[in-house]
Design an enzyme around this catalytic site. Structure first.
Site, PDB file in Angstrom:
ATOM      1  CG  ASP A 120      -4.112  -6.142  -5.956  1.00  0.00           C
ATOM      2  OD1 ASP A 120      -3.358  -5.933  -5.047  1.00  0.00           O
ATOM      3  OD2 ASP A 120      -5.421  -6.359  -6.052  1.00  0.00           O
ATOM      4  CB  SER A 121       0.220  -3.118  -3.109  1.00  0.00           C
ATOM      5  OG  SER A 121       1.039  -4.034  -3.835  1.00  0.00           O
TER       6      SER A 121
ATOM      7  CD  GLU B 149      -2.739  -8.191   3.046  1.00  0.00           C
ATOM      8  OE1 GLU B 149      -2.796  -8.565   2.023  1.00  0.00           O
ATOM      9  OE2 GLU B 149      -2.749  -6.764   3.420  1.00  0.00           O
TER      10      GLU B 149
HETATM   11  O1  KIV Z   1      -0.808  -6.379  -3.548  1.00  0.00           O
HETATM   12  C1  KIV Z   1       0.288  -6.569  -2.877  1.00  0.00           C
HETATM   13  O2  KIV Z   1       1.173  -6.261  -2.802  1.00  0.00           O
HETATM   14  C2  KIV Z   1       0.003  -7.878  -2.003  1.00  0.00           C
HETATM   15  C3  KIV Z   1       0.905  -8.253  -0.839  1.00  0.00           C
HETATM   16  C4  KIV Z   1       0.760  -7.015   0.257  1.00  0.00           C
HETATM   17  C5  KIV Z   1       0.839  -9.434  -0.160  1.00  0.00           C
HETATM   18  O3  KIV Z   1      -1.055  -8.785  -2.291  1.00  0.00           O
HETATM   19 NA    NA Z   2      -2.438  -7.812  -3.717  1.00  0.00          NA
END
Ligand code: KIV
Ligand code: NA
Length: 264
Positions: free
Chosen positions: A44-45, A180
């Site tokens: 969700d990044s 994280e």
């Molecule tokens: O949304 C994302 O990219 C993530 C990673 C940074 C672990 O959850």
């Molecule tokens: Na994420």
């Protein structure tokens, strides 16, 4: 051969690492998987790197399904993990309904951010055939509760609680744990405390797997680079070279090094 959760369990048992990267579209999914990355995360990044928001909170189920379908179309044998977006697993009923959408879109595992309150939800998903990764530590959907993006698990009480939560969620059925931004010491401790493979980002060199956001490791994300990120384009000079250099660095435990980690 396609990567499954059994492949990753075997790696852990043999003390071998695995690599994870985010991807959000078919072209990069193909590139990333062909470079030998074991797991693709539709994170969700994407709310930040694709949509330009300043947090992951605005991301919808429709957004996640759209990008999961695209990744599934391009993927060549990596395990596909998709994030459940903010409030899509606020109740177990919602989690079941929304996880089904992601699995139908091509995910093979879903990732949820949280602690002990997810126990029943993870059990319900797992019992119904949905593999779950439990994301602990700096969980970005909680940015407003944390008051910013801050290292988690510092101090004995917080560290103790995180070990407990990892164990509890594994017992509930979680097939993977993601940590994280926690001190390296705690990353190692949790990796040893559970038999499920543990993925780390800013969690030190001792987790079973490592993950980075694709745009970060290619050096295209604007703004200040977080401590745990390495720009693999600097030395490689090409996208394919950078992806392959990342896979090799994780396999040979050259990434992360001290400069990318946090102390207790
Ligand atoms: O949304 C994302 O990219 C993530 C990673 C940074 C672990 O959850
Ligand atoms: Na994420």
């Amino acid at each position: 051969m396609a990567v499954t959760i059994n492949t990753l369990r075997e790696r852990k048992q043999n003390n071998e690492t695995f690599s994870v990267l985010t991807a959000y579209d078919a072209t990069f999914a193909q590139r990333v998987s062909e470079a030998g990355v074991d797991v693709i995360l539709i994170g969700d990044s994407l709310g930040m790197v694709l949509q330009g928001h300043d947090s992951t909170l605005p991301v919808s189920m429709n957004d996640m399904c759209y990008h999961t379908r695209a990744v599934a179309n391009g993927n060549k044998g990596a395990l596909i993990m998709a994030d459940m977006p903010f409030m899509s697993y606020g109740s177990t009923d919602a989690a079941l309904k929304n996880a089904a959408k992601l699995m139908r879109a091509g995910a093979q595992m879903v990732k949820l951010e949280g602690t002990d309150w997810m126990e029943d939800t993870i059990k319900a998903l797992s019992d119904r055939g949905v593999p779950v990764c439990a994301h602990l530590g700096l969980t970005p959907q909680f940015v407003n509760k944390f008051g910013g993006y801050k290292v988690q698990g510092r101090g004995d009480a917080q560290a103790e609680a995180m070990v407990k939560h990892a164990r509890l969620l594994e017992a509930a059925g979680a097939d993977m744990i993601l940590l994280e931004c926690v001190p390296s010491e705690l990353g190692k401790r949790i990796t040893e405390a559970v038999s499920a493979p543990v993925i780390g980002i800013g969690a030190g060199p001792d987790t079973d797997g490592q993950v980075l956001v694709l745009h970060d490791m290619l050096g295209v994300t604007p703004g200040r680079r977080p401590r745990f990120v390495k720009n693999f384009m600097e030395e490689a000079g090409s996208v394919q070279g950078a992806l392959e250099a990342y896979v090799a660095a994780v396999r040979e435990r050259r990434f992360p090094s001290e400069e990318h980690t946090f102390k207790a």
